[in-house]
Design a protein around this motif. Sequence first.
Motif, PDB file in Angstrom:
ATOM      1  N   UNK A 167      17.782  -7.614  62.760  1.00  0.00           N
ATOM      2  CA  UNK A 167      16.602  -6.842  63.175  1.00  0.00           C
ATOM      3  C   UNK A 167      16.936  -5.350  63.184  1.00  0.00           C
ATOM      4  N   UNK A 174      13.952   0.553  57.374  1.00  0.00           N
ATOM      5  CA  UNK A 174      12.591   1.094  57.439  1.00  0.00           C
ATOM      6  C   UNK A 174      12.613   2.577  57.789  1.00  0.00           C
TER       7      UNK A 174
ATOM      8  N   UNK B  47       3.051   4.890  54.889  1.00  0.00           N
ATOM      9  CA  UNK B  47       3.800   5.248  56.101  1.00  0.00           C
ATOM     10  C   UNK B  47       3.244   4.604  57.358  1.00  0.00           C
ATOM     11  N   UNK B  50       4.806   1.258  57.517  1.00  0.00           N
ATOM     12  CA  UNK B  50       6.203   1.389  57.943  1.00  0.00           C
ATOM     13  C   UNK B  50       6.279   1.607  59.458  1.00  0.00           C
ATOM     14  N   UNK B  53       5.721  -1.612  61.329  1.00  0.00           N
ATOM     15  CA  UNK B  53       6.886  -2.490  61.216  1.00  0.00           C
ATOM     16  C   UNK B  53       8.030  -1.999  62.104  1.00  0.00           C
ATOM     17  N   UNK B  54       8.275  -0.684  62.101  1.00  0.00           N
ATOM     18  CA  UNK B  54       9.347  -0.132  62.933  1.00  0.00           C
ATOM     19  C   UNK B  54       9.062  -0.413  64.402  1.00  0.00           C
ATOM     20  N   UNK B  57       9.509  -4.262  65.136  1.00  0.00           N
ATOM     21  CA  UNK B  57      10.908  -4.698  65.126  1.00  0.00           C
ATOM     22  C   UNK B  57      11.688  -4.071  66.277  1.00  0.00           C
ATOM     23  N   UNK B  58      11.342  -2.847  66.660  1.00  0.00           N
ATOM     24  CA  UNK B  58      12.023  -2.209  67.801  1.00  0.00           C
ATOM     25  C   UNK B  58      11.709  -2.954  69.089  1.00  0.00           C
ATOM     26  N   UNK B  60      11.204  -6.061  69.195  1.00  0.00           N
ATOM     27  CA  UNK B  60      12.045  -7.263  69.072  1.00  0.00           C
ATOM     28  C   UNK B  60      13.487  -6.978  69.504  1.00  0.00           C
TER      29      UNK B  60
END
Lengths: 513, 166
Positions: A167, A174, B47, B50, B53-54, B57-58, B60
Amino acid sequence: MSETLHILLDLGSSVDWATAVMLVFGLVLGILIGVLPGMGPVLGVALAIPFTFYIPPVPSIALLIGIYQGGNYGGAITATVLGIPGTPMAAATLLDAHPMALKGEASEAVTLATVASFFGTSFSAIALILVAPTLAEFALRFGPAETFSLALLGLTAIASLGEGSTVKGLVAGLFGLTVATIGNDPITGLMRFNFGLTELQGGINLVSMLMGIFAVSELLIQIERPVRAWQTSERIGVKFQMFRALWRRFLGHTRASAIGVAIGTIPAVGAVASSFLAYKLAKDFSNHPETFGKGEPDGVIASEAANSATTGGAMIPMLALGIPGDPVVAIMMGGLLIQGLTPGPTLFFTNVEVLTGIFAAFLVGGVLLLPIGLASIPIFLRVLRTPFPALLAGVLVLTVIGTFLVQQYIVDLWQLWLFGVIGYAMRKTGFSVAAASIGFVLGPVLEVNLRRTTIIMSGDFTGYILSRPIALTILILVALALVFPLVQTAILNRGKRSAAVAKPLPGSRPSRK
Amino acid sequence: MTIDWRNDVLPALPFIGFAGWLLYETTVLDVEMAGHVGGGMDAAGYPRALALLIAGLSVLVIAQGIRGRRPLSAGKPLDAPPPGLHPGIRPALAMAAIVVYTFIMIPVGFLIATPVLLAFVMFLVGDRNWVRIGATAVLLTFATWAISFFGFNILLPEGWLGVLTD
């Protein structure tokens, strides 16, 4: 295949004096950097990148290739003499090279390592020349969907199969992709995220980003935990009778080199994995496996041949597909971009002479590694005694001058330091700088091809992807690359829990089955 | 339950902040003026994707840190700290010196500012031989100046030494 034949016929005339000089200089520099613990080919190639602005394309890439090949080999010298790997890829070499040195066979160990590196590098050069053109010809059939999927696979593999959390690797990748969006939009020309600065119209400086995230972050880590100079009183010479290992252990050399090339083509796996895998297989195939780890020459040969052969393997996807296989190759890709060359299948048809020069430099570099490696061993052992603060100061000033020389803009230095701090923070907290750098390098390719794909598919994603079997296959591989680490972790955790359950309590009798 | 603040929670927060800033910036991009090419994802859409998604995932990463998948080493005896400065101070001091150096390099000049920076960094990492520090700093500075001038034909900032050539 006709393209391969054309390249082979041109190889002989592709190495001029400038290329040869840069190649030799690169090999010497690379070995020096590999010998010094904590340096490594990543730092060496990153430091050399800005200087390639001023050199023609083929000699500049020859310089980077020399550093890459020399750096992969140089760590074996330190591993033998000091018992610590000069580079991570020499960790498997250490297992038998240092015990050989402790038995008074240091010269034999270093000579074996040099011969094996020569074999592995030359083997991978031949593989590169034979495989890359064929792969590039196949890749010409790729459209935007395939190119986007391939770029995504390269990034995902680095993020998930490399060290650390998947992750966190994805977040880092990214982040790199996002940094690449700064500046003019590649399709419409719209200015994005430049903070009103005209210097950022062209985007973040590639050299500043790569140097910062690799070299400056490494400097900060070394400043945090400084080490002393390494002390050694070993006198190492060349043992020419070790050259007999080339034909007496030809099968071992070939097997290890083939493993190195194969592993090198897979993004993110790298020379460390290939050297340990080759070492394990050499032990499995040996008639006396109990000697491994106690100074067995076959162990040195396997690990060095494999880690050196990984260099050519990693170049195959970068040149043929535009997908870097590891961080060093990602930086080399930056070197090609600086020269106005875009790695990928079209390079094989628009810049054949440059490509032939690169192949020839790789092959000649592999051959030259033997005499240069052997001749420079006593010199580099002296370099190990250089006080660490002086080495650090040298790297710092090279970083400053290398970045400033590109455009003579102070804003490039500010970018350098910013990415250095970001890289340092990422490395301290387990976020992959390799994934971030590859995201930055692949960003434009990935964005342009993704947006072209969305234009072509006109909202029907499923139907479009099903009509593109190559893209679909690659996307399945992307999914597997993401899922594999999770499955692996789950299996490992289940194994640990089973072992904990099976262990009998103290004082109890084990159950009979 | 243990929380890995240092490795998971705290590092993920800046990424969430970054994603939030990016999302905001994509809303103020003048995409219409740039033109929207034949449907598909526009200059702000990529962007924006992106950023989402960032951020996801952060979150997570933070969740992994809160689940405590790696227990803290509270039961292990701590190693004695190394003598002298705390290790974390050295990189901070080095960066502070580098920031000052970057501000003064052009007005003061490369040949004056660089040896001072190099000497400071060498002192910071433990060298106490002032002769060696001075000689190394000056030699490295002049060597790199010579490479850039004679090798690449680029004159580095003269700064105060510019009055000598005027």
